[in-house]
Design a protein around this motif. Structure first.
Motif, short mmCIF file in Angstrom:
data_model
loop_
_atom_site.label_atom_id
_atom_site.label_comp_id
_atom_site.label_asym_id
_atom_site.label_seq_id
_atom_site.Cartn_x
_atom_site.Cartn_y
_atom_site.Cartn_z
N THR A 1 -69.10 14.76 -43.74
CA THR A 1 -69.58 15.75 -44.71
C THR A 1 -68.58 15.87 -45.85
O THR A 1 -67.39 15.58 -45.68
CB THR A 1 -69.75 17.14 -44.06
OG1 THR A 1 -68.47 17.61 -43.62
CG2 THR A 1 -70.71 17.10 -42.90
N THR B 1 -67.59 18.96 -48.79
CA THR B 1 -67.79 20.40 -48.90
C THR B 1 -67.16 20.95 -50.19
O THR B 1 -66.45 20.25 -50.90
CB THR B 1 -67.13 21.11 -47.69
OG1 THR B 1 -65.71 20.92 -47.76
CG2 THR B 1 -67.65 20.53 -46.38
N THR B 2 -67.43 22.22 -50.45
CA THR B 2 -66.86 22.86 -51.64
C THR B 2 -65.43 23.32 -51.41
O THR B 2 -64.77 23.77 -52.35
CB THR B 2 -67.71 24.09 -52.04
OG1 THR B 2 -67.65 25.06 -50.97
CG2 THR B 2 -69.14 23.70 -52.30
N ASP C 1 -67.26 28.62 -48.27
CA ASP C 1 -67.42 27.21 -48.62
C ASP C 1 -68.65 26.64 -47.93
O ASP C 1 -69.00 27.05 -46.82
CB ASP C 1 -66.16 26.42 -48.24
CG ASP C 1 -65.02 26.67 -49.20
OD1 ASP C 1 -65.29 26.71 -50.41
OD2 ASP C 1 -63.86 26.85 -48.74
N ARG C 2 -69.28 25.67 -48.60
CA ARG C 2 -70.55 25.13 -48.13
C ARG C 2 -70.52 23.60 -48.11
O ARG C 2 -69.72 22.95 -48.79
CB ARG C 2 -71.70 25.59 -49.04
CG ARG C 2 -71.90 27.11 -49.17
CD ARG C 2 -72.51 27.71 -47.90
NE ARG C 2 -73.76 27.08 -47.56
CZ ARG C 2 -74.96 27.42 -48.08
NH1 ARG C 2 -75.03 28.37 -49.01
NH2 ARG C 2 -76.07 26.82 -47.70
N VAL C 3 -71.46 23.03 -47.37
CA VAL C 3 -71.65 21.58 -47.32
C VAL C 3 -72.43 21.14 -48.56
O VAL C 3 -73.42 21.78 -48.94
CB VAL C 3 -72.41 21.17 -46.05
CG1 VAL C 3 -72.78 19.69 -46.08
CG2 VAL C 3 -71.60 21.49 -44.80
N LEU C 4 -71.98 20.06 -49.21
CA LEU C 4 -72.71 19.54 -50.37
C LEU C 4 -73.13 18.09 -50.21
O LEU C 4 -73.89 17.56 -51.02
CB LEU C 4 -71.88 19.72 -51.65
CG LEU C 4 -70.47 19.13 -51.72
CD1 LEU C 4 -70.48 17.65 -51.99
CD2 LEU C 4 -69.66 19.88 -52.78
N PRO D 1 -75.15 23.38 -52.94
CA PRO D 1 -74.43 24.33 -52.09
C PRO D 1 -74.67 25.79 -52.46
O PRO D 1 -74.12 26.69 -51.81
CB PRO D 1 -72.96 23.94 -52.31
CG PRO D 1 -72.94 23.42 -53.71
CD PRO D 1 -74.26 22.72 -53.91
N PHE E 1 -79.63 23.02 -47.95
CA PHE E 1 -79.34 22.51 -46.61
C PHE E 1 -80.53 22.74 -45.68
O PHE E 1 -80.86 21.87 -44.86
CB PHE E 1 -78.08 23.16 -46.03
CG PHE E 1 -77.61 22.49 -44.77
CD1 PHE E 1 -76.68 21.47 -44.83
CD2 PHE E 1 -78.09 22.88 -43.53
CE1 PHE E 1 -76.25 20.82 -43.67
CE2 PHE E 1 -77.67 22.25 -42.37
CZ PHE E 1 -76.75 21.22 -42.44
N GLU F 1 -73.69 26.08 -41.32
CA GLU F 1 -74.97 25.83 -41.98
C GLU F 1 -76.14 25.99 -41.00
O GLU F 1 -77.19 26.54 -41.36
CB GLU F 1 -74.99 24.43 -42.58
CG GLU F 1 -73.93 24.18 -43.66
CD GLU F 1 -74.22 24.93 -44.95
OE1 GLU F 1 -75.29 25.56 -45.09
OE2 GLU F 1 -73.36 24.89 -45.86
#
Length: 230
Positions: A8, A10-11, A19-22, A45, A70, A101
């Protein structure tokens, strides 16, 4: 044996702080050899991408606007992963973000019993040495010259080769194929097909010589068995 090599982007470093998965990428391996099945998605994200994170993977907020959320890619991801082991480098990091997520989507997280961490495998095999993905590629003479940034799809392709080496460099399927000007051994991901039995039958002369040899032995067990081909 089926497994998925996953990565993955992420941000940032901590989903607990927002923070998120992009980006998610995964490839299928069977008997440690990659197949042609690949999963790769860029994800919106729903937040900014800090400059320091963009320098690592090359993705900016503007590049991700309009990409699926997501939750929209999750059904396809779950279908691709199935119930098989999931291999990642520093796997707790990727699993931690995926847990976050998944919970946002009210979906059960991936069971930790399915997690295979190649970083942990590398540290056990090469204690005290650098064990980043780049370091392992250099150690195993895997060409990573195209890795100028942390792209998830490229990383899983490199990691699949590292994983094979960490598991012993096995070549589970070898078949004789024709390439170029002559035959060569070609690796395959699965069985090469049924083989025709080719029994070895001794000649009459060989049977006679065998009988004479057994006859010179005292109380030989061989005398209780008929000779092959007889």
């Amino acid at each position: 044996m089926r497994a998925l090599i996953l990565d993955t982007e992420t941000t940032g470093l901590d989903p607990a702080t927002g923070d998120r998965v992009l980006e998610v990428a995964a490839i299928e391996v069977i008997n440690f050899m990659p197949t042609d099945r690949t999963f790769h998605k860029l994800i919106d994200p729903e937040r900014d991408v800090p400059e320091e994170a963009a320098r690592v993977h090359g993705f900016t907020r503007e590049m991700l606007i309009g990409k699926p959320l997501f939750a929209e890619i999750l059904p396809e991801l779950l279908d691709f992963l199935g119930d098989d082991p999931v291999v990642a480098h520093n796997a707790p990091f990727d699993f931690g973000f995926l847990d976050h997520e998944f919970r946002r989507c009210n979906v059960p997280v991936i069971d930790r019993s399915r997690m295979v961490d190649t970083l942990a495998l590398a540290k056990k095999r090469f204690p005290g040495l650098p064990n980043s993905l780049d370091a392992l590629c250099r150690r195993f003479a895997i060409d990573n010259s195209m890795r100028t940034s942390h792209n998830a799809l490229l990383d899983v392709q490199l990691l699949s080769q590292v994983y094979l080496e960490l598991m012993g460099g096995k070549q589970p399927g070898l078949s004789l194929g024709i390439q170029g000007n002559g035959p060569m051994l070609v690796a395959s991901a699965g069985p090469v097909g049924p083989r025709t039995p080719r029994p070895i039958l001794p000649s009459p002369e060989e049977l006679e010589r065998h009988a004479a040899f057994v006859g010179r032995l005292k109380d030989s067990l061989w005398s209780n068995f008929p000779p092959a081909g007889g």
